[in-house]
Design a protein around this motif. Structure first.
Motif, PDB file in Angstrom:
ATOM      1  N   ARG B 796       0.833  -1.205   0.000  1.00 40.68           N
ATOM      2  CA  ARG B 796       0.000   0.000   0.000  1.00 40.68           C
ATOM      3  C   ARG B 796       0.867   1.255   0.000  1.00 40.68           C
ATOM      4  O   ARG B 796       0.614   2.212  -0.726  1.00 40.68           O
ATOM      5  N   ALA B 801       0.245   5.070  -0.510  1.00 35.09           N
ATOM      6  CA  ALA B 801      -0.579   5.347   0.677  1.00 35.09           C
ATOM      7  C   ALA B 801       0.286   6.062   1.716  1.00 35.09           C
ATOM      8  O   ALA B 801       1.438   5.694   1.941  1.00 35.09           O
ATOM      9  N   ARG B 802      -0.266   7.106   2.323  1.00 40.82           N
ATOM     10  CA  ARG B 802       0.507   7.827   3.332  1.00 40.82           C
ATOM     11  C   ARG B 802       0.451   7.067   4.651  1.00 40.82           C
ATOM     12  O   ARG B 802      -0.529   6.377   4.938  1.00 40.82           O
ATOM     13  N   THR B 804      -0.218   8.001   7.564  1.00 42.24           N
ATOM     14  CA  THR B 804      -1.402   8.303   8.377  1.00 42.24           C
ATOM     15  C   THR B 804      -2.595   7.484   7.918  1.00 42.24           C
ATOM     16  O   THR B 804      -3.418   7.061   8.725  1.00 42.24           O
ATOM     17  N   ALA B 805      -2.689   7.246   6.606  1.00 46.98           N
ATOM     18  CA  ALA B 805      -3.816   6.465   6.098  1.00 46.98           C
ATOM     19  C   ALA B 805      -3.718   5.031   6.596  1.00 46.98           C
ATOM     20  O   ALA B 805      -4.713   4.434   7.025  1.00 46.98           O
ATOM     21  N   ARG B 808      -4.573   4.997  10.253  1.00 45.34           N
ATOM     22  CA  ARG B 808      -6.016   5.075  10.475  1.00 45.34           C
ATOM     23  C   ARG B 808      -6.710   3.754  10.146  1.00 45.34           C
ATOM     24  O   ARG B 808      -7.642   3.358  10.822  1.00 45.34           O
ATOM     25  N   MET B 809      -6.205   3.099   9.119  1.00 46.31           N
ATOM     26  CA  MET B 809      -6.837   1.848   8.710  1.00 46.31           C
ATOM     27  C   MET B 809      -6.774   0.816   9.857  1.00 46.31           C
ATOM     28  O   MET B 809      -7.769   0.148  10.150  1.00 46.31           O
ATOM     29  N   ARG B 812      -8.995   1.831  12.690  1.00 43.97           N
ATOM     30  CA  ARG B 812     -10.395   1.589  12.333  1.00 43.97           C
ATOM     31  C   ARG B 812     -10.735   0.105  12.513  1.00 43.97           C
ATOM     32  O   ARG B 812     -11.759  -0.247  13.079  1.00 43.97           O
ATOM     33  N   THR B 874       2.728   1.476  10.187  1.00 44.45           N
ATOM     34  CA  THR B 874       3.234   2.559   9.344  1.00 44.45           C
ATOM     35  C   THR B 874       4.725   2.398   9.085  1.00 44.45           C
ATOM     36  O   THR B 874       5.279   3.015   8.196  1.00 44.45           O
TER      37      THR B 874
END
Lengths: 104, 885
Positions: B796, B801-802, B804-805, B808-809, B812, B874
């Motif tokens: 990703r 994909a950053r 942070t994304a 967050r994933m 979540r 990350t």
């Protein structure tokens, strides 16, 4: 056939020379009891030796409990010969001079 | 005969055989006999040889002993050899080897489960002893406890003449006994005088219960007729005061100033209704035992075989009606029959079952964590499983292998849990003393052992089921493909999702329960008592009636005593009362002067307290109107002070001052109300303040005399420090007067909520463990999932994909489970907390503050558990991820 371990070879060799009792085998091989008995158990399980109890008459005459003794079987004799041969060749291959092996 | 060995050689042989027999424990049963005989044959023979060759050959003896030690590896070998033959044992051996290879993993699982099983063992032992185990009496289910019952109350007392009539006329009880339940006696004699709990009982009381005396005898039938000064001591009193000396039996000891012959000692463990140090027979023939209006007995009966309690109730009601027809004062009086066990256990049954349920939930959550761990390992081991399947191991064989592992873990945890449970019980017995009935009887017995064993097996199945089914379901081809890559299959992760949701939901339920109890306890402790407990010391003083025969003597004692107490440094003021908060009291009938009651049913009653003049200032009970007592009240017209609640009930909207009440103290006492004081919660913070009439203790004819007083001393500094000086003051005045129950009032209040505090602490502890386990479970699940998906994350990020994304994933993913868990848990808690409703004080079972804060707590804890794995996600290296294939 997988060759016998060195200690099994020693024990089986002793039995084949009519050293039949556990403690006598220890004396003959110099192996400790914690090795000799499991080896005897394994040899018996694999059919290379069979165990018997000495006659009640003898024991009673000497006023002691009967002892268990071991005898080599035919397949045991074969295994002994094959394994001895195996170690002999192994020794030769490693350049170890052959010495007198336990005679049959 | 084997007499051929010398004594020395025989000793050597015996010593060797001890080693052999100890090692023989390892040898499988069917081989053990032959195995032992082989060793004994050789050893005997060798001992014989030694003996013959050279007696006392120490060196040879030592060699023989060393050789004998070889029996241990020999025995171990036979065990492993047996395992090779038996497939069950083979699984076990494999499982052991697997666990030994990962000792940390095994230890973590065993520790987690042992915690749960230990807590369950302890809790079940308590429930078992308190609720399930029969009472320590003969055929306890036949025993019935009887209260007196009339229109206003069903837990009143029975009068001696009524009891005798019931005993005479009934045909449902094989034996019917009576006793008093309140009462004290003063023991004097060689050591310091002492006030102890005392009961008088009918002569058949102990035989009705089927209690055998520990020493001596129980009462004889004739001892309840006439005047027999005999006494039975409790085991505790006998040990404490008389050093457990059996020679006390037959001797006389002074009780209440009169010599009594000790005839017996009670056994140590009875039930809590039997917490009495001195038992004496009821003298039925005396005047005060012949008044039908004086109710002060409770009855215990043994039902005849086959009679139910309902039949007995109907039968006794019939007798009650006959008695009422015969004696007008028996109008509306009857008996209220309850099973004896209910009286002993009181209201703790539901509480204990709630706690047992709670601790069961903790174990369930622990199982969830272990299942999750095993699932993670099952994924990691999918390669191994694939190979074993490929080599011909059937699916059932794999499942059996995994279940064997689980069982091994479960049983190990069960053993550890049993040990832990034992120590938990030691703690509970020390901490919970007096808070649970029958606590002294609590221990681990056969039932508990069976329970723990059952729980261990059940636990193994619960946490072992998920990985086993997972292994059974997984398809071989997929596993072979994944060989060496160890990627988690989708189904494994989703099973673990379910586990996390369930854990969160269950901990919500427990936390809500604990939160409700905590809030309830806070509310309870915040309740204003109506007086200022800080710096107050309570003590009881009682004047022996044989020595203080008239009021003047009593008054003289109190005057001198107060003078001495006031002289103690640190004492601000001192007062006495007959009604001290949390230490009992009595009540009586009264009516407003000029308005006598038309019928008995119209009679009003209120609690009575005789107080010294300094009482209200010492206790800091606020004056609402009028004045407090002063020395002028010692003579002159009758006066009284009433509590605010009583004033408002009697004279709503008007001042009570100047009104007069007629109070029944045997003969009527007319008192003018000169003051109104604040309400005091005499019966503890959980109970409403009673309506109280206060009387000046020095005023003649008011109250019941001043032979017995509860002392209230207000001190500066440490309240406990004055205790010894109070004692010295009494002893200096009169060594025969006992001073007892010295305690700071703050600690009396603290003790009064000890039982609710204890159960709150227990539930909070369980809920805390549940929360920790659930958070650890969530963390473990996410951390594992992130590790498994590190390649995905890397790709990703390689695709743009950053971090942070990605962060967050993961958050979540975790929080979705937490939120679902919280919602389910809150729904569950709405149902479950109903069970707690009866234990709550001023808090509703659906208290929104508790529900809200629990939801927030779990959300925050859940978030914390997500952050570390999310940050790790990350850090996934895109390059490494791409290189993996």
């Amino acid at each position: 056939m997988k060759p016998l371990s060195i200690s099994a070879l020693a024990v089986l060799g002793a039995v084949s020379r009519a050293i039949r009792y556990g403690f006598d085998i220890m004396d003959a091989t110099g192996l400790p009891s914690g090795t000799v008995y499991p080896v005897l158990g394994r040899l018996e399980r694999d059919g290379y030796v069979r165990s018997k109890w000495e006659s009640q008459v003898v024991a009673q005459r000497e006023k002691r409990p009967p002892r268990r003794y071991y005898e080599i079987t035919a397949s045991g004799a074969r295994a002994l010969a094959e394994s001895a041969e195996h170690y002999r060749t192994l020794g030769a291959r490693l350049g170890i001079p052959a010495r007198r092996t336990p005679a049959k | 005969m084997r007499d051929d060995l010398s004594r020395d050689a025989r000793a050597v042989y015996d010593r060797c055989m001890r080693i052999v027999r100890a090692a023989g424990v390892l040898v499988p049963d069917r081989r053990r006999d032959e195995w032992t005989r082989e060793w004994s044959g050789e050893l005997w023979y060798r001992a014989l040889l030694l003996d013959r060759a050279r007696p006392n050959d120490r060196h040879g003896e030592r060699r023989l002993m060393i050789r004998t030690v070889g029996a241990i590896p020999h025995a171990a070998w036979t065990l492993t050899d047996e395992m090779r033959i038996d497939p069950m044992l083979q699984d076990l051996k494999y499982a052991m080897r697997g666990l030994v290879k990962r000792p940390a993993f095994a230890a973590l699982i065993v520790a987690t489960l042992a915690l749960g099983i230990g807590a369950n063992t302890a809790m079940f032992s308590i429930v078992n002893s308190v609720l399930f185990r029969p009472l320590p009496y003969e055929r306890p289910t036949e025993l019935v406890y009887m209260y007196g019952a009339f229109r206003q109350g069903s837990q009143a007392m029975v009068s001696p003449p009524d009891y005798l009539d019931y005993r005479e006329r009934n045909s449902v009880f094989s034996s019917l006994a009576a006793r008093t339940v309140f009462g004290t006696a003063v023991i004097t004699g060689s050591t310091e005088p002492e006030r102890v709990a005392s009961s008088i009982a009918s002569a058949n009381f102990f035989t009705t219960l089927g209690v055998k005396p520990y020493r001596g005898r129980v009462f004889l039938p004739e001892e309840e007729q006439g005047d027999h000064a005999v006494a039975i001591l409790s085991y505790g009193l006998w040990q404490r005061r008389y050093g457990g000396d059996v020679r006390i039996i037959g001797k006389t000891i002074p009780i209440d100033g009169r010599p009594h012959t000790v005839i017996g000692i009670m056994p140590p463990v009875l039930d809590r209704t039997m917490d009495v140090q001195i038992w004496r027979p009821i003298p039925f023939r005396t005047n005060e035992m012949s008044v039908r209006r004086f109710h002060f007995l409770r009855l215990v009966g043994r039902l005849k075989p086959g009679v139910t309690i309902a039949q007995a109730q109907r039968h006794m009601d019939g007798i009650a009606r006959d008695l009422a027809a015969q004696y007008p004062e028996n109008e509306s009086w009857r008996l209220n029959l309850v099973p004896y066990r209910d009286v002993v256990i009181g209201g703790v049954g539901p509480v204990l079952l709630v706690l047992l349920g709670a601790v069961g939930v903790v174990l369930l959550i622990a199982c969830g964590n272990v299942a999750s761990l095993l699932l993670a390992r099952a994924s990691a081991r999918s390669g191994e499983m694939a190979v074993r399947t490929a080599l011909g191991a059937g699916r059932s064989r794999l499942v059996r292998q995994l279940l064997t592992e689980s069982l091994l873990l479960g049983v190990a945890a069960g053993v550890a849990g049993l040990v832990l449970g034992h120590y938990l019980l030691v703690v509970v017995r020390a901490v919970g003393d007096g808070m649970l009935p029958r606590l002294a009887e609590v221990d681990i017995d056969g039932t508990v052992l069976a329970f723990t064993f059952g729980v261990s097996l059940l636990t193994s199945l619960v946490f072992g089921a998920a990985p086993a089914l997972h292994a059974a379901r997984t398809d071989l081809a997929a596993m072979m493909k994944s060989l060496g890559k160890s990627s988690a299959t989708r189904s494994g992760v989703s099973t673990r999702d379910v586990l996390v949701v369930a854990q969160v939901a269950l901990s919500v339920v427990l936390l809500v329960g604990a939160g409700l109890l905590v809030r309830s306890l806070w509310r309870l402790q915040d309740v204003k008592t109506g007086f200022d407990p800080s710096g107050l010391v309570a003590a009881s003083v009682s004047l022996p009636p044989t020595k203080y025969t008239n009021r003047d003597a009593e008054v003289r004692f109190w005057d001198q005593f107060f003078e001495r107490v006031r002289a103690i440094p640190g004492v601000e003021s001192v007062a006495a009362t007959t009604l001290f908060p949390l230490r009992g009291g009595g009540d009586t009938y009264f009516y407003i002067d000029g308005r006598p009651p038309a019928t008995d049913a119209d009679k009003m009653n209120a609690t009575v307290s005789s107080v010294t003049e300094d009482y209200f200032t010492t206790m800091r009970i606020p004056l609402v109107a009028g004045r407090v007592f002063n020395t002028s009240d010692r003579t002159g017209a009758g006066v009284m002070i009433v509590s605010d609640a009583l004033a408002r009930r009697l004279f709503p909207g008007a001042s009570a001052l100047g009104k007069r009440l007629v109070v029944d103290f045997g003969k009527p006492f007319v008192g003018e109300i000169v003051g109104v004081v604040g309400d005091v919660r005499i019966y503890g913070q959980a109970n409403d303040a009673p309506e109280v009439m206060y009387f000046a203790s020095r005023q003649p004819n008011a109250g019941w005399g001043v032979g017995f007083g509860n002392l209230a001393t207000r001190v500066r500094g440490d309240p406990e420090a004055v205790a010894s000086q109070l004692r010295a003051a009494v002893r200096a005045l009169d060594p025969d007067v006992p001073l007892s129950a010295i305690q700071s009032v703050e600690s009396i209040l603290y003790d009064s909520v000890a039982a609710p505090r204890f159960r709150t602490q227990l539930l909070v502890g369980f809920a805390g463990v549940a929360l920790i386990l659930a958070v650890v479970g969530l963390y473990g699940m996410l951390a594992y999932s992130v590790t498994q998906r590190s390649r995905e994350m890397g790709i990703r990020m390689a695709l743009g994909a950053r971090p942070t994304a990605v962060f967050r994933m993961v958050i979540r993913q975790g929080m979705a489970l937490v939120v679902v868990g919280i919602v389910l848990g809150v729904a569950g808690a709405f149902g479950a907390t109903r069970l707690l409703a009866a234990q709550l004080f001023a808090v509703k079972a659906t208290d929104p503050i508790v529900f809200g804060s629990v939801a927030i707590t779990l959300a925050v804890a859940g978030l914390a558990a997500c952050i570390v794995p999310a940050r790790r996600a990350t850090k996934a290296d895109p390059i490494a991820a791409l290189r993996m294939d």
